[in-house]
Design a protein around this motif. Structure first.
Motif, mmCIF file in Angstrom:
data_model
loop_
_atom_site.group_PDB
_atom_site.id
_atom_site.type_symbol
_atom_site.label_atom_id
_atom_site.label_comp_id
_atom_site.label_asym_id
_atom_site.label_seq_id
_atom_site.Cartn_x
_atom_site.Cartn_y
_atom_site.Cartn_z
ATOM 1 N N ASN A 271 0.727 -1.247 -0.008
ATOM 2 C CA ASN A 271 0.151 -0.010 -0.021
ATOM 3 C C ASN A 271 0.660 1.327 0.053
ATOM 4 O O ASN A 271 0.361 2.251 0.163
ATOM 5 C CB ASN A 271 -0.871 -0.151 1.122
ATOM 6 C CG ASN A 271 -1.874 -1.212 1.085
ATOM 7 O OD1 ASN A 271 -2.193 -1.509 0.115
ATOM 8 N ND2 ASN A 271 -2.161 -1.614 2.445
ATOM 9 N N CYS A 272 2.286 1.077 -0.147
ATOM 10 C CA CYS A 272 3.042 2.317 -0.251
ATOM 11 C C CYS A 272 3.222 2.744 -1.743
ATOM 12 O O CYS A 272 3.864 1.547 -2.366
ATOM 13 C CB CYS A 272 4.386 2.147 0.914
ATOM 14 S SG CYS A 272 5.622 3.577 0.630
ATOM 15 N N VAL B 80 11.683 3.065 3.699
ATOM 16 C CA VAL B 80 10.934 3.817 4.510
ATOM 17 C C VAL B 80 9.698 4.717 3.770
ATOM 18 O O VAL B 80 10.137 5.292 2.727
ATOM 19 C CB VAL B 80 11.533 4.969 5.223
ATOM 20 C CG1 VAL B 80 10.759 5.847 6.014
ATOM 21 C CG2 VAL B 80 12.493 4.277 6.191
ATOM 22 N N CYS B 81 8.567 4.184 3.998
ATOM 23 C CA CYS B 81 7.465 4.885 3.200
ATOM 24 C C CYS B 81 7.403 6.340 3.142
ATOM 25 O O CYS B 81 7.302 6.838 4.395
ATOM 26 C CB CYS B 81 6.108 4.096 3.481
ATOM 27 S SG CYS B 81 4.766 4.492 2.257
ATOM 28 N N TYR C 100 -5.420 5.208 1.272
ATOM 29 C CA TYR C 100 -4.752 5.033 2.431
ATOM 30 C C TYR C 100 -3.938 6.366 2.887
ATOM 31 O O TYR C 100 -3.716 7.303 1.970
ATOM 32 C CB TYR C 100 -3.537 3.962 2.055
ATOM 33 C CG TYR C 100 -4.010 2.597 1.927
ATOM 34 C CD1 TYR C 100 -4.089 1.611 2.771
ATOM 35 C CD2 TYR C 100 -4.631 2.141 0.834
ATOM 36 C CE1 TYR C 100 -4.417 0.361 2.576
ATOM 37 C CE2 TYR C 100 -4.978 1.115 0.209
ATOM 38 C CZ TYR C 100 -5.165 0.098 1.255
ATOM 39 O OH TYR C 100 -5.593 -1.040 1.056
ATOM 40 N N PHE C 101 -3.648 6.468 4.387
ATOM 41 C CA PHE C 101 -2.900 7.651 4.629
ATOM 42 C C PHE C 101 -1.730 7.096 5.312
ATOM 43 O O PHE C 101 -1.647 5.876 6.028
ATOM 44 C CB PHE C 101 -3.904 8.442 5.636
ATOM 45 C CG PHE C 101 -4.219 7.623 6.727
ATOM 46 C CD1 PHE C 101 -3.606 7.874 8.178
ATOM 47 C CD2 PHE C 101 -5.105 6.779 7.173
ATOM 48 C CE1 PHE C 101 -3.724 7.245 9.461
ATOM 49 C CE2 PHE C 101 -5.735 6.396 8.164
ATOM 50 C CZ PHE C 101 -4.874 6.418 9.248
ATOM 51 N N LEU C 102 -0.850 8.193 5.619
ATOM 52 C CA LEU C 102 0.358 7.647 6.210
ATOM 53 C C LEU C 102 0.512 8.074 7.667
ATOM 54 O O LEU C 102 0.089 9.352 7.846
ATOM 55 C CB LEU C 102 1.746 8.505 5.437
ATOM 56 C CG LEU C 102 2.914 8.224 5.391
ATOM 57 C CD1 LEU C 102 3.452 6.706 5.277
ATOM 58 C CD2 LEU C 102 3.908 9.166 4.851
ATOM 59 N N HIS D 150 5.289 6.299 8.962
ATOM 60 C CA HIS D 150 5.866 5.486 7.759
ATOM 61 C C HIS D 150 5.198 4.386 7.450
ATOM 62 O O HIS D 150 5.679 3.504 6.606
ATOM 63 C CB HIS D 150 7.438 5.556 7.871
ATOM 64 C CG HIS D 150 8.173 6.790 8.089
ATOM 65 N ND1 HIS D 150 8.122 7.783 7.339
ATOM 66 C CD2 HIS D 150 8.790 7.149 9.266
ATOM 67 C CE1 HIS D 150 8.997 8.705 7.614
ATOM 68 N NE2 HIS D 150 9.447 8.518 8.834
ATOM 69 N N ILE D 151 3.758 4.327 8.096
ATOM 70 C CA ILE D 151 3.002 2.903 7.727
ATOM 71 C C ILE D 151 1.935 3.580 6.948
ATOM 72 O O ILE D 151 1.117 4.437 7.505
ATOM 73 C CB ILE D 151 2.855 2.081 8.993
ATOM 74 C CG1 ILE D 151 4.165 1.721 9.826
ATOM 75 C CG2 ILE D 151 1.854 1.118 8.695
ATOM 76 C CD1 ILE D 151 3.903 1.195 11.013
ATOM 77 N N CYS D 152 1.304 2.624 6.062
ATOM 78 C CA CYS D 152 0.020 3.132 5.352
ATOM 79 C C CYS D 152 -1.180 2.413 5.979
ATOM 80 O O CYS D 152 -1.220 1.230 5.926
ATOM 81 C CB CYS D 152 0.162 2.762 3.826
ATOM 82 S SG CYS D 152 1.460 3.836 2.911
#
Length: 414
Positions: free
Chosen positions: A51-52, A60-61, A68-70, A73-75
């Motif tokens: 999902n990145c 690192v996203c 999706y939202f950040l 650094h995780i979606c």
């Protein structure tokens, strides 16, 4: 003969060497022909997490895929009714049938921003409970506040709309967002004008007519949305009149900053042409002898006069030294007044010696004569005239002259 075992051994060594070469070449050039899927990195060697859509070389996203939202650094997936969001409770765009606002049926409700409020049944999409973007039946009745069921048209509209189907918007300039149901006319708020309150008053522009047309010429209009001026104030040009004319221009054409209409004081220039457009360049300096250093824009003539002591169309000539206070007329250089003891248009003639105190009028007549002189210019001997007058009255000018001559001869002979 070569033993079979030895032949096989040498063949295997040869094949192994070739295989090694092939492996090395594939490593060196494999990236040129590789078609593996990748997400980032100089050689597309990094596969971003699920999902990145964009990540750093350290995986690192930095950006998530739509929906999706950040966070750290995780979606994370947006709420089910959101198309885009920045957190679980803040949606930017809602899916059709949902909206962000306050609940219509609760007193002082909290603001909902997670697309959890559903549009009315007749609205396929909406911006609030009252205002539909599209109707479920493909028509317009969902925009009505009340309906006329018999004619299938609206009887009244919510604020901001008017017309039989309430599908037309009142002008933003209408007071309280209310306008006539049929015509759309309304009472204007501050800075708006017109029957529909859709025009800004002079000097204002912007969606709410809140911006100032600062350099539009007073009394002229500027375009409501962009601020484009009909005419600029002196010294500025461009569509919005925000650019200064060139250094020598007092005023310039609206679309050309170096095309002067008038020159600044002390400057002038001849008419010239560029791309079929005539203008004044204002590159030349007015004469220092022009009064206030002001001259005509295209000829350089001193139209306001000359400084003291000069005359001529460009004040290039010097007044006569006999002019009182060095003042003379610009047109021909004749003196305004003469210095004492002088007369004539240019004061270049001395008063007669018989003038008392050496004072005479502009045409040379003495105001008073010295003792022993007479006449308008005090150039005649007064004693000689007295003798002639006693001897014989003058009956004619020729007779007087003859008598004077005879007397003179007699006197000389004695």
């Amino acid at each position: 003969m070569i033993p079979v075992s030895k032949y096989r051994s040498s063949t295997n060594v040869y094949m192994n060497q070739n295989m090694r070469i092939i492996v090395v070449l594939s490593v060196l050039f494999g990236s040129l022909f590789a078609t593996k899927e990748c997400s980032t990195g100089e050689n597309c060697e990094i596969k971003c997490m699920t999902n990145c859509s964009n990540c750093s070389r350290d995986n690192v996203c930095e950006q998530c895929e739509p929906g999706y939202f950040l966070n750290n650094h995780i979606c994370y997936k947006c709420p089910s009714n959101c198309i885009s969001c920045s957190s679980l409770d803040k949606c930017g765009i809602c899916k059709d049938g949902f909206y962000n606002e306050r609940r219509y049926d609760v007193s002082r409700p909290p603001l909902r921003t997670n697309c959890s409020l559903r549009c009315r049944e007749e609205c396929s999409s909406c911006i609030s409970y009252k205002y539909c973007n599209n109707c479920t039946d493909g028509g317009h009745l969902c925009h009505c506040k009340t309906r006329n069921e018999s004619s299938k048209i609206c009887a009244s509209c919510y604020r901001r709309n008017y017309g039989n189907y309430c599908n037309r918007s009142c002008s933003v300039g209408c007071k309280n967002h209310l306008c006539d149901f049929n015509a759309g006319t309304c009472e204007c708020i501050h800075n708006f004008q017109g029957d529909y309150c859709d025009r800004c008053i002079d000097g204002k522009y912007g969606r709410k007519c809140e911006k100032q047309c600062e350099r539009c010429y007073p009394g002229t209009a500027c375009e409501k949305h962009s601020g484009v001026c009909d005419e600029c104030v002196e010294g500025f040009y461009s569509r919005t009149c925000d650019l200064p004319c060139s250094a020598n221009c007092k005023s310039c054409k609206k679309n050309y900053g170096h095309h002067c209409i008038t020159c600044k004081p002390g400057k002038y220039g001849k008419k010239t042409e560029e791309n079929g457009k005539e203008y004044i360049a204002c590159h030349n300096d007015c004469s220092d002898h022009c009064l206030n250093k002001t001259c005509t824009r295209d000829s350089g003539n001193c139209y306001t006069g000359c400084v003291k002591g000069h005359w001529g169309v460009r004040c290039g000539s010097t007044c006569s030294v006999y002019c009182k206070d060095s003042e003379c007329f610009q047109g021909n250089g004749s003196c305004l007044c003469c210095r004492e003891g002088q007369y004539g248009s240019y004061c270049d003639k001395p008063c007669q010696v018989g003038c008392k105190e050496n004072i005479c009028t502009r045409d040379g007549n003495c105001k008073k004569c010295k003792k022993g002189f007479t006449g308008s210019k005090c150039e005649t001997c007064e004693e000689c005239i007295s003798v002639v007058t006693i001897i014989i009255p003058a009956t004619s000018s020729l007779f007087v002259i003859a008598v004077v001559i005879i007397i003179s001869i007699v006197v000389i002979r004695r």
